[in-house]
Scaffold this active site. Structure first.
Site, PDB file in Angstrom:
ATOM      1  CG  ASP A  50       0.349  -5.105   1.494  1.00 19.05           C
ATOM      2  OD1 ASP A  50       0.134  -6.244   1.938  1.00 19.05           O
ATOM      3  OD2 ASP A  50       0.345  -4.839   0.279  1.00 19.05           O
ATOM      4  N   GLY A  51       2.357  -6.396   3.634  1.00 20.38           N
ATOM      5  CA  GLY A  51       3.645  -7.071   3.435  1.00 20.38           C
ATOM      6  C   GLY A  51       4.112  -7.966   4.573  1.00 20.38           C
ATOM      7  N   GLY A  91       3.210 -10.986   5.323  1.00 23.50           N
ATOM      8  CA  GLY A  91       3.412 -12.359   4.849  1.00 23.50           C
ATOM      9  C   GLY A  91       4.715 -12.485   4.092  1.00 23.50           C
ATOM     10  NE  ARG A  92       3.978  -9.046  -0.279  1.00 19.84           N
ATOM     11  CZ  ARG A  92       3.637  -7.840  -0.703  1.00 19.84           C
ATOM     12  NH1 ARG A  92       4.308  -7.258  -1.676  1.00 19.84           N
ATOM     13  NH2 ARG A  92       2.630  -7.213  -0.142  1.00 19.84           N
ATOM     14  CG  HIS A  96      -0.116 -11.500  10.245  1.00 18.26           C
ATOM     15  ND1 HIS A  96      -0.160 -10.551   9.261  1.00 18.26           N
ATOM     16  CD2 HIS A  96      -0.598 -12.641   9.682  1.00 18.26           C
ATOM     17  CE1 HIS A  96      -0.656 -11.093   8.143  1.00 18.26           C
ATOM     18  NE2 HIS A  96      -0.924 -12.370   8.377  1.00 18.26           N
ATOM     19  CD  GLU A 122     -12.547  -7.166  -0.110  1.00 13.72           C
ATOM     20  OE1 GLU A 122     -11.851  -6.456   0.645  1.00 13.72           O
ATOM     21  OE2 GLU A 122     -13.690  -6.840  -0.480  1.00 13.72           O
ATOM     22  CG  LEU A 171      -3.607   8.739  17.875  1.00 13.24           C
ATOM     23  CD1 LEU A 171      -3.335   9.640  16.680  1.00 13.24           C
ATOM     24  CD2 LEU A 171      -2.551   7.637  17.945  1.00 13.24           C
ATOM     25  NE  ARG A 196      -1.140  -1.911  -0.434  1.00 19.80           N
ATOM     26  CZ  ARG A 196      -2.215  -2.573  -0.807  1.00 19.80           C
ATOM     27  NH1 ARG A 196      -3.236  -1.937  -1.305  1.00 19.80           N
ATOM     28  NH2 ARG A 196      -2.281  -3.890  -0.689  1.00 19.80           N
TER      29      ARG A 196
END
Ligand code: FPP
Length: 243
Positions: free
Chosen positions: A22-23, A25-26, A39, A69, A133, A190
């Site tokens: 996450d994050g 964009g910020r 990204h 979503e 992995l 996260r």
């Protein structure tokens, strides 16, 4: 082992790490850059984390790359993400294969653009016998959606007389989820300071340890991964018992 920043016990590395990346964009916004730049740099982090997981002996890595979503985002951002996925697979597949990584997906990839489906099918086919992995990419994935599909399939098997209602238990449900090829995650990470699940692996995270990193995904790296593993190893997992 070289480049260990924390006192990790290499015999007790979590077998399965799941990550909500996450994050992006910020991170980009704080640099006055477009979200898609975040990204792009985020893909570099994926590269680092996959390598480090292999090196430390993590067996399974599940990455939340695109949720059910995420289609609500502007179409330019959605297509940039899909483009990055294709590019990542085209650039990295040889290296991943050489490193014995097995690529899987969870979620309904049939709704992705054709180019993504083709690259993913090719990557999965090429790496299917690899024993290192196992990297699962969650794409058009939603935990509730996966459970809904499992319930539908199990119900159909009952209706068809293949199983009886009494056969339905934890293991049967797990075996009908798209994550059936991996054990439940030991550790879920996260980034970006948010502390929610966002419809990720709802069933599978029942006993997982949660680790929240206060940095955005593009700033996450080998050292941060080690920090998360070190924190995990200092916890006392009881699985509902008292030990
Ligand atoms: C979260 O940042 C990140 C995503 C929704 C996508 C993660 C995808 C990649 C790193 C690249 C593409 C994937 C692969 C497998 C090559 P955000 O956009 O939610 O950031 P924000 O919360 O700051 O808006």
């Amino acid at each position: 082992m070289e480049n260990l920043f924390y006192d990790i016990n290499l015999d007790k590395v979590p077998a399965h790490i799941a990550i909500i990346m996450d994050g992006n964009g910020r991170w980009a916004k704080s640099r006055f850059m477009p979200r898609t730049y975040g990204h792009k740099v985020g893909v570099e982090t994926i590269r680092k984390v996959v390598k480090e997981c292999s090196r430390l002996g993590v067996k399974y890595l599940t990455l939340y790359a695109f949720s059910t979503e995420n289609w609500k985002r502007p179409k330019e951002e959605v297509s940039a993400l899909m483009g990055l996925l294709v590019k990542y697979l085209r650039n990295e597949l040889e290296e991943l294969h050489k490193n014995n990584v097995k690529i899987l997906t969870i979620g309904d990839i049939s709704k992705l653009p054709q180019a993504c489906i083709e690259e993913l099918d090719h990557a999965k086919e090429k790496t299917k016998d690899n024993t290192g992995l196992v990297m699962s990419l969650a794409l058009n994935y939603g935990g509730r959606n996966d459970l809904v599909n499992a319930v539908k399939n199990i119900s159909q098997e009952v209706v068809d007389g293949k199983i009886s209602v009494d056969d339905i238990g934890d293991d049967l449900i797990s075996s009908h989820l798209s994550t059936k090829e991996s054990p439940d995650p030991d550790l879920v990470v996260r980034t970006s300071g948010e502390q929610r699940l966002s419809n990720f692996l709802l069933w599978e995270l029942a006993y997982s340890e949660f680790y929240f990193a206060d940095i955005h995904w593009p700033d996450f790296d080998e050292k941060e991964l080690q920090k998360a593993i070190f924190a995990y190893q200092s916890r006392d997992r009881r699985f509902g018992g008292i030990k």
